[in-house]
Enzyme design. Structure first.
Site, PDB file in Angstrom:
ATOM      1  N   GLU A   1      12.118 -17.291 -14.931  1.00  6.24           N
ATOM      2  CA  GLU A   1      11.985 -16.001 -14.763  1.00  6.24           C
ATOM      3  C   GLU A   1      11.075 -15.725 -16.167  1.00  6.24           C
ATOM      4  O   GLU A   1       9.842 -14.935 -15.888  1.00  6.24           O
ATOM      5  CB  GLU A   1      13.265 -15.192 -15.045  1.00  6.24           C
TER       6      GLU A   1
ATOM      7  N   TRP B   1      -3.338  -2.365  -1.601  1.00  7.26           N
ATOM      8  CA  TRP B   1      -3.061  -3.646  -1.856  1.00  7.26           C
ATOM      9  C   TRP B   1      -3.792  -4.525  -0.846  1.00  7.26           C
ATOM     10  O   TRP B   1      -3.364  -4.567   0.128  1.00  7.26           O
ATOM     11  CB  TRP B   1      -1.569  -4.019  -2.341  1.00  7.26           C
TER      12      TRP B   1
ATOM     13  N   ASN C   1      -0.085   0.739   6.115  1.00  9.73           N
ATOM     14  CA  ASN C   1       0.571  -0.110   5.228  1.00  9.73           C
ATOM     15  C   ASN C   1       0.992  -1.206   6.057  1.00  9.73           C
ATOM     16  O   ASN C   1       1.870  -0.822   7.049  1.00  9.73           O
ATOM     17  CB  ASN C   1       1.504   0.502   4.348  1.00  9.73           C
ATOM     18  N   GLY C   2       0.894  -2.492   5.658  1.00 11.02           N
ATOM     19  CA  GLY C   2       1.309  -3.553   6.547  1.00 11.02           C
ATOM     20  C   GLY C   2       0.166  -4.222   7.001  1.00 11.02           C
ATOM     21  O   GLY C   2      -0.642  -4.533   6.384  1.00 11.02           O
TER      22      GLY C   2
ATOM     23  N   GLU D   1       2.861 -13.445 -14.660  1.00  5.79           N
ATOM     24  CA  GLU D   1       2.302 -12.033 -14.047  1.00  5.79           C
ATOM     25  C   GLU D   1       1.297 -11.074 -14.910  1.00  5.79           C
ATOM     26  O   GLU D   1       0.483 -10.727 -14.474  1.00  5.79           O
ATOM     27  CB  GLU D   1       3.658 -11.169 -13.541  1.00  5.79           C
TER      28      GLU D   1
ATOM     29  N   LYS E   1       4.004  -3.796  -6.314  1.00  9.71           N
ATOM     30  CA  LYS E   1       5.304  -3.918  -6.422  1.00  9.71           C
ATOM     31  C   LYS E   1       6.222  -4.331  -5.132  1.00  9.71           C
ATOM     32  O   LYS E   1       7.227  -5.057  -5.165  1.00  9.71           O
ATOM     33  CB  LYS E   1       5.853  -2.619  -6.816  1.00  9.71           C
TER      34      LYS E   1
ATOM     35  N   HIS F   1      11.408 -36.443 -17.097  1.00  5.21           N
ATOM     36  CA  HIS F   1      11.051 -37.058 -15.770  1.00  5.21           C
ATOM     37  C   HIS F   1       9.609 -36.496 -15.258  1.00  5.21           C
ATOM     38  O   HIS F   1       9.397 -36.451 -14.045  1.00  5.21           O
ATOM     39  CB  HIS F   1      12.153 -36.648 -14.847  1.00  5.21           C
TER      40      HIS F   1
ATOM     41  N   LYS G   1       7.208 -14.106 -15.650  1.00  2.00           N
ATOM     42  CA  LYS G   1       6.742 -12.838 -16.568  1.00  2.00           C
ATOM     43  C   LYS G   1       5.445 -13.135 -17.148  1.00  2.00           C
ATOM     44  O   LYS G   1       4.518 -12.219 -17.125  1.00  2.00           O
ATOM     45  CB  LYS G   1       7.839 -12.544 -17.479  1.00  2.00           C
TER      46      LYS G   1
ATOM     47  N   ARG H   1       2.412   0.438  -6.004  1.00  2.00           N
ATOM     48  CA  ARG H   1       2.329  -0.151  -4.689  1.00  2.00           C
ATOM     49  C   ARG H   1       1.126  -0.821  -4.215  1.00  2.00           C
ATOM     50  O   ARG H   1       1.090  -1.844  -3.591  1.00  2.00           O
ATOM     51  CB  ARG H   1       2.728   0.874  -3.594  1.00  2.00           C
TER      52      ARG H   1
ATOM     53  N   CYS I   1       0.718  -1.153  -0.021  1.00  2.00           N
ATOM     54  CA  CYS I   1       0.208  -0.075  -0.024  1.00  2.00           C
ATOM     55  C   CYS I   1       1.028   1.298  -0.042  1.00  2.00           C
ATOM     56  O   CYS I   1       1.938   1.253   0.466  1.00  2.00           O
ATOM     57  CB  CYS I   1      -0.823   0.084   1.234  1.00  2.00           C
TER      58      CYS I   1
END
Length: 607
Positions: free
Chosen positions: A479, A74, A98-99, A486, A602, A502, A483, A27, A2
């Site tokens: 990665e 968020w 925030n938190g 996301e 983020k 396998h 991406k 954020r 946030c």
């Protein structure tokens, strides 16, 4: 996570609060809201969804004053609804948070038993009620906050406004960042320097447990024991211009194309081109005595750590353990005396990584941090600070921070090897020469943007995509899959090429594109062999390689992406470009929100 902004001003604040929220929307963007102290009342405006919705609410029902707080969310506790949007308020106080308040259930039960009523499902609202109880009992804002803060467990930053005190705000932090800004007859609170970039360059970072009373006359900071303290005022250096898209369609696209420049800037801090040597920042421990390295990170930074493991072990012959920050402490890791714990983070505020750092510090480990924000909490707690120089990264899906992390880690691995006596001066010079080639090679990789865009429609209809790579290219496969997940919401997985047979090969059919990352070199033949196993089962292959590799193995592929011929050392940096561009263009074809993908933020400042 946030974003928080607070202003005690000499002119109306509503538009300035909105502008600051725009700079912090990376954020969190589940909801947004603001509250101003207007004529003895706390007046709120809130909206579900992105900041534009709050702007529309304000246009329909304007509100303004000289003091206010605002928030972009968020969601953690409670769905992303208007009812759960911040600020939360009682008749006396309004708060943004925030938190996470870990003991909120206990505190909420106590408040309910005392007859308090709640309008939201959030943990945050209990703070408003706890402070309000103290104000209603006749306490001053400072007395109220000093009583409440010790009761809160978890990680939080807070900004609190008071109905009866239109000329002050109180901010507090514990495990979550908060910055104080100083202006001409004004004071500010913000989640980071970027939030305050257009308001002031004079900022103070609150220490862990600090709380601050801000007014038009200045700022008074208190430590966790409520003792007045002085914290250093520094120039932030944050620029509002750095968060403009320019001619690009998205921040992510801009940040992908910034990589040659920012990687060059980063390498300039770690290499001496004339002497062909690696040069690290000054530190006061003997790096040659380090016999084991523990690397801890999350998400994309974890994949940078995986690449670094190859480098540290092959160059310096130092064993490396890697852990997800969210798992690290819970397996009770064995940390030998004199070990180096290396933490990798874009923001330097990621809650899991910061908790792991403090655990290692308590166990006597030397702490090194690779971070993009040199004023962050992790940076300030490190023995060895290794800043990347990527600049503000606004797109939620990390791109330029990743390649800058790789640049720093390659230089660090080479330095380790030299200090351990495992790398000669001639070999060090060769490593430096190859690293200096990286920015130009990144530029060459970007020249293939059009062809990647042209083939993105082949991937966009897929429900599942697999990525394959060997050696240092395996983390690139992970990665690339991350991406794509996301920002396009396509299910994707990365595998070590040799592991396909396998189990994962059972997934292969004509509907599953397989992205193969295979620069020519010592591992190429084995990767191509695995690729042929996929092809024999009807898999549709996109091969990413250099001209030599494509000539040898490109026939029969659904598509190919040509990369410049590069030394294996810098291949992970260069091959990051096509997997980023592929994800970007697929997301554009699908019409998803590239910069603000659903459910993500983020900087994740809760565990």
């Amino acid at each position: 996570m946030c974003g928080i902004i607070g202003i005690v001003g000499t002119e109306p604040v509503a538009q300035r609060l909105i502008d600051a929220l725009r700079r912090m929307e990376y954020r969190g963007y589940d909801s947004a809201g603001l509250c101003v102290v207007s004529e003895g009342e706390l007046v709120r405006r809130r909206a579900e969804g992105k900041l534009a919705n709050l702007v529309n609410v304000l246009a329909e029902s304007p509100v303004d004053a000289m003091t206010g707080i605002a928030h972009t969310r968020w969601a953690t506790h409670g769905a992303p609804t208007t009812q759960n949007a911040h600020p939360h308020a009682t008749g006396e106080v309004a708060i943004v948070h925030n938190g996470i308040i870990e003991n909120f259930a206990q505190l909420r039960a106590e408040l309910l038993a005392r007859g308090r009523t709640f309008e939201s499902e959030t943990d945050s609202e209990i703070v408003a009620h706890l402070v309000s109880e103290q104000i209603e009992a006749g306490k001053s804002p400072q007395e109220a906050v000093s009583e409440v803060l010790p009761r809160l467990r978890g990680a939080f930053s807070l900004a609190i406004a008071f109905r009866q005190h239109p000329d002050l705000l109180i901010g507090a932090r514990l495990g979550s960042p908060l910055v104080v800004g100083l202006g001409e007859g004004e004071s500010y609170l913000g989640s980071d320097a970027l939030a305050l970039a257009s308001l002031t360059q004079q900022i103070t970072y609150l220490d862990e447990g600090d709380w601050a009373v801000i007014s038009r006359d200045g700022v008074q900071i208190y430590d966790r024991d409520n003792h007045p303290v002085t914290r250093e005022v520094v120039a932030s250096g944050a620029s509002a211009a750095a968060i403009e898209k320019g001619n690009f369609h998205h921040f992510m696209q801009k940040e992908i194309f910034e990589q040659p420049t920012v990687v060059a800037q980063t390498l300039q801090s770690y290499l001496r081109p004339i002497e062909r040597k690696v040069a690290l920042p000054q530190f006061d421990f003997d790096i040659s005595a380090v016999d084991r390295i523990t690397i801890v990170a999350c998400g994309t930074s974890y994949y940078a750590a995986m690449v670094a493991k190859y480098w540290f072990e092959s160059f310096a012959r130092v064993p490396v353990d890697i852990d997800f920050a969210s798992e690290f402490r819970y397996r009770d890791p064995i940390l030998q005396p004199g070990g180096l714990a290396l933490f990798i983070s874009q923001s330097g505020e990621t809650a899991d990584t910061l908790a792991a750092l403090r655990h290692c510090k308590a166990q006597g480990q030397v702490i090194a941090v690779v971070v993009n924000v040199p004023t962050s909490t992790m940076a300030r707690e490190a023995d060895l600070l290794l800043p990347t120089h990527a600049g503000p990264e606004i797109g939620v899906a990390s791109t330029k921070a990743f390649t800058c992390q790789l640049a720093v880690l390659a230089a660090l691995a080479a330095h380790f090897a030299v200090k351990k006596g495992r790398m000669s001066a001639e070999e060090e010079a060769e490593v430096v020469a190859h690293l200096l080639e990286a920015p130009a090679s990144l530029n060459q990789a970007l020249e293939h943007d059009d062809e990647i865009q042209a083939m993105a429609h082949l991937i966009a209809p897929a429900r599942d995509v697999l990525y394959l790579g060997r050696g240092p290219d395996f983390p690139l496969a992970l990665e690339g899959a991350l991406k794509l997940k996301e920002i396009s919401y396509i299910h994707a997985e990365g595998y070590a090429s040799g592991e396909m047979k396998h189990g994962p090969i059972a997934l292969i059919d004509e509907a599953v594109p397989v992205i193969v990352i295979a620069p020519s070199g010592p591992l190429f033949e084995k990767t191509v062999s695995n690729m042929q196993e996929v092809r024999a089962r009807g898999g549709r292959i996109v091969l990413i390689s250099d001209a030599e590799g494509l000539a040898e193995a490109g026939e029969g592929c659904m598509a190919t992406i040509e990369m410049p011929k590069v030394h294996p050392l810098i291949a992970p940096l260069v091959y990051a470009i096509p997997v980023q561009l592929l994800a970007y263009h697929v997301a554009c074809v699908k019409g998803t929100d590239v910069d603000q993908p659903r459910n993500l933020a983020k900087s994740v400042t809760v565990e």
